[in-house]
Design an enzyme around this catalytic site. Structure first.
Site, PDB file in Angstrom:
ATOM      1  N   ASP A   1       0.855  -1.175   0.000  1.00  0.00           N
ATOM      2  CA  ASP A   1       0.000   0.000   0.000  1.00  0.00           C
ATOM      3  C   ASP A   1       0.901   1.237   0.000  1.00  0.00           C
ATOM      4  O   ASP A   1       1.718   1.399   0.901  1.00  0.00           O
ATOM      5  CB  ASP A   1      -0.853  -0.045   1.281  1.00  0.00           C
ATOM      6  CG  ASP A   1      -2.014   0.906   1.231  1.00  0.00           C
ATOM      7  OD1 ASP A   1      -2.233   1.525   0.188  1.00  0.00           O
ATOM      8  OD2 ASP A   1      -2.695   1.033   2.270  1.00  0.00           O
TER       9      ASP A   1
ATOM     10  N   ASP B   1      -3.025   2.694  -6.040  1.00  0.00           N
ATOM     11  CA  ASP B   1      -2.000   2.737  -5.000  1.00  0.00           C
ATOM     12  C   ASP B   1      -1.814   1.438  -4.219  1.00  0.00           C
ATOM     13  O   ASP B   1      -1.160   1.435  -3.190  1.00  0.00           O
ATOM     14  CB  ASP B   1      -2.296   3.887  -4.028  1.00  0.00           C
ATOM     15  CG  ASP B   1      -3.570   3.670  -3.235  1.00  0.00           C
ATOM     16  OD1 ASP B   1      -4.404   2.853  -3.664  1.00  0.00           O
ATOM     17  OD2 ASP B   1      -3.726   4.308  -2.191  1.00  0.00           O
ATOM     18  N   GLU B   2      -2.392   0.342  -4.706  1.00  0.00           N
ATOM     19  CA  GLU B   2      -2.285  -0.923  -3.973  1.00  0.00           C
ATOM     20  C   GLU B   2      -2.062  -2.099  -4.900  1.00  0.00           C
ATOM     21  O   GLU B   2      -2.582  -2.113  -6.011  1.00  0.00           O
ATOM     22  CB  GLU B   2      -3.603  -1.218  -3.234  1.00  0.00           C
ATOM     23  CG  GLU B   2      -3.797  -0.466  -1.958  1.00  0.00           C
ATOM     24  CD  GLU B   2      -5.073  -0.895  -1.263  1.00  0.00           C
ATOM     25  OE1 GLU B   2      -5.501  -2.050  -1.443  1.00  0.00           O
ATOM     26  OE2 GLU B   2      -5.650  -0.068  -0.555  1.00  0.00           O
TER      27      GLU B   2
END
Length: 413
Positions: free
Chosen positions: A10, A135-136
């Site tokens: 993350d 974003d992950e």
DNA sequence: TCTGGGGTCCTAGGACCC
DNA sequence: TCTGGGGTCCTAGGACCC
């Protein structure tokens, strides 16, 4: 024999961190990213056109207390989070909590650029990467050389360093026996942390957490669980499987029981095809179908054109076309219609979506309008070929009457 | 001055097919 | 005349996620 080792990575305060790369003078300050379409910082950049971006004085940046308009926070820096400001919070509420935070708009191009960069950096080290948004990612460490050392910590550290060298951005990583636990573990040491968990840790490290930490238990389920006096994951684990099934349904109840015990065998999926594409917009002010007919019509057409462009750019066609309305009371209505051939044509989308619009009540003010195309296939696939002339519609083939306009609606378009 | 935009998956009823 | 069951597609809404 190798142990299953799954990582969840993350990026730390991703949208905000990307902005801080450009404006390092804002490091350590309360900064929030989000809000309207107006490029607040462009005004600042114009005023200081003679200065490099990193020399623009901090005092020149717009503050949250001066923000006007709708919108929510996408990301807040850690200093801003100390004031209780966080993702998905309304801008106005955030302004009350932290009026002196600097506010910047989202720069999607920049965010996507760094998203591609950190993901490709990971893929060079560990090839099995599952995209979970900008974003992950999940990463399967199991068969990666070194992926078992210290339970995955060594590889996690390597990836963290590689990403920082390539992008200047930090991330947090959880490594665990499966995606479910890895996702929770990645939150344990934020920012820039690593957390390694094993099956044996579930009782001590997972059971004390609130139910909401399970990816898949949202606000509604949390409320229902609280009414049943279940607050922690351990509380759920302590219930009989059958009892959970009786209360939450066969599928969700059984899943919840498995999740609470840390059981999850979902694979890391590296490729997937999109199911639908959509465009929606929240108006600056609520619009009325009659009084704001022209404005609404223009926005509607624009949304259709955008979806069509998205489909073409990405090489997809779809056959279910739908609309979404959000009324001023936040109630949502959707309508869709499946046509007899696949399309990425703006006119077809506009026309079909227009038919859908005739089937909803339009006597209440609207806050949002959206257009969606579903049942996608690749434009170059055999199914995507246009239907032969005279082919019956899917609805007709199934004996379904073409939906009729309902009473009291306006034939807007 | 509450509450964005882009998604996925599930449920459930009706129609229809075999 | 009465009575099936399994499976798929379509549509609307809702929960949830990033």
């Amino acid at each position: 024999m190798s142990l299953r080792r799954i990582a969840h990575l993350d990026m730390d305060a991703f949208f905000a961190s990307v902005e801080l790369l450009r404006y390092p003078q804002l490091k350590g300050l309360a900064v929030v990213i989000g809000g309207g379409r107006r490029k607040v910082d462009e005004i600042v950049r114009e005023r200081y056109a003679d200065l490099p971006l990193h020399e623009i004085p901090v005092a020149a940046f717009p503050l949250l207390k001066d923000y006007v308009g709708r919108g929510v926070i996408t990301t807040a820096t850690y200093p801003a989070r100390q004031f209780g400001v966080g993702s998905a919070m309304g801008m106005m509420k955030a302004a009350k909590l932290c009026p002196h935070a600097i506010v910047l708009p989202v720069d999607f191009e920049e965010v996507r650029k760094y998203s591609r960069l950190f993901k490709s950096t990971i893929a060079e080290i560990a090839p099995l990467v599952e995209d979970r948004g900008v974003d992950e990612v999940y990463i399967d460490f199991t068969d990666v050389p070194g992926g078992q050392r210290e339970g995955g910590r060594v590889l996690a550290r390597l990836i963290q360093r590689a990403i920082f060298e390539k992008t200047g951005l930090t991330c947090s990583i959880g490594v665990a026996p499966n995606k479910l636990i890895a996702k929770m573990a990645s939150e344990f040491n934020k920012p820039n942390g690593i957390s390694v968990l094993y099956d044996a840790d579930v009782q001590a490290k997972i059971w004390p957490l609130p139910v909401r930490k399970i990816n898949g238990i949202g606000p509604k389920a949390e409320i229902k669980l609280a009414r049943l006096h279940l607050h922690t994951i351990g509380d759920i684990a302590g219930q009989e499987r059958e009892w959970l099934i009786d209360n939450f349904g066969k599928s969700y109840g059984a899943w919840m029981h498995d999740a609470a015990w840390g059981r999850d065998d979902r694979p890391v999926v590296t490729e997937s095809e999109p199911v639908s594409m959509s465009r929606e917009t929240t108006f600056d002010r609520d619009l009325h179908a009659v009084r704001d007919r022209a404005e609404l019509g223009g926005i509607f057409t624009e949304l259709c054109v955008q979806v069509a462009a998205d489909l073409r750019r990405k090489g997809y066609v779809g056959k279910t076309i739908g609309i979404k309305l959000r009324y001023d009371d936040f109630k949502i209505a959707t309508r869709d219609q499946t046509i007899d051939h696949f399309t990425a044509d703006a006119k077809t989308i506009r026309q079909t979506a227009g038919q859908c619009l005739k089937r909803v009540q339009l006597d209440q003010r609207l806050r949002l309008l959206g257009v969606r195309v579903g049942k996608l296939v690749r434009a170059d696939s055999p199914e995507a070929r246009p239907a032969p002339a005279g082919e019956v519609t899917a609805a007709a083939a199934h004996g379904v009457a073409e939906p009729a306009p309902i009473e009291g609606t306006l034939d807007l378009f």
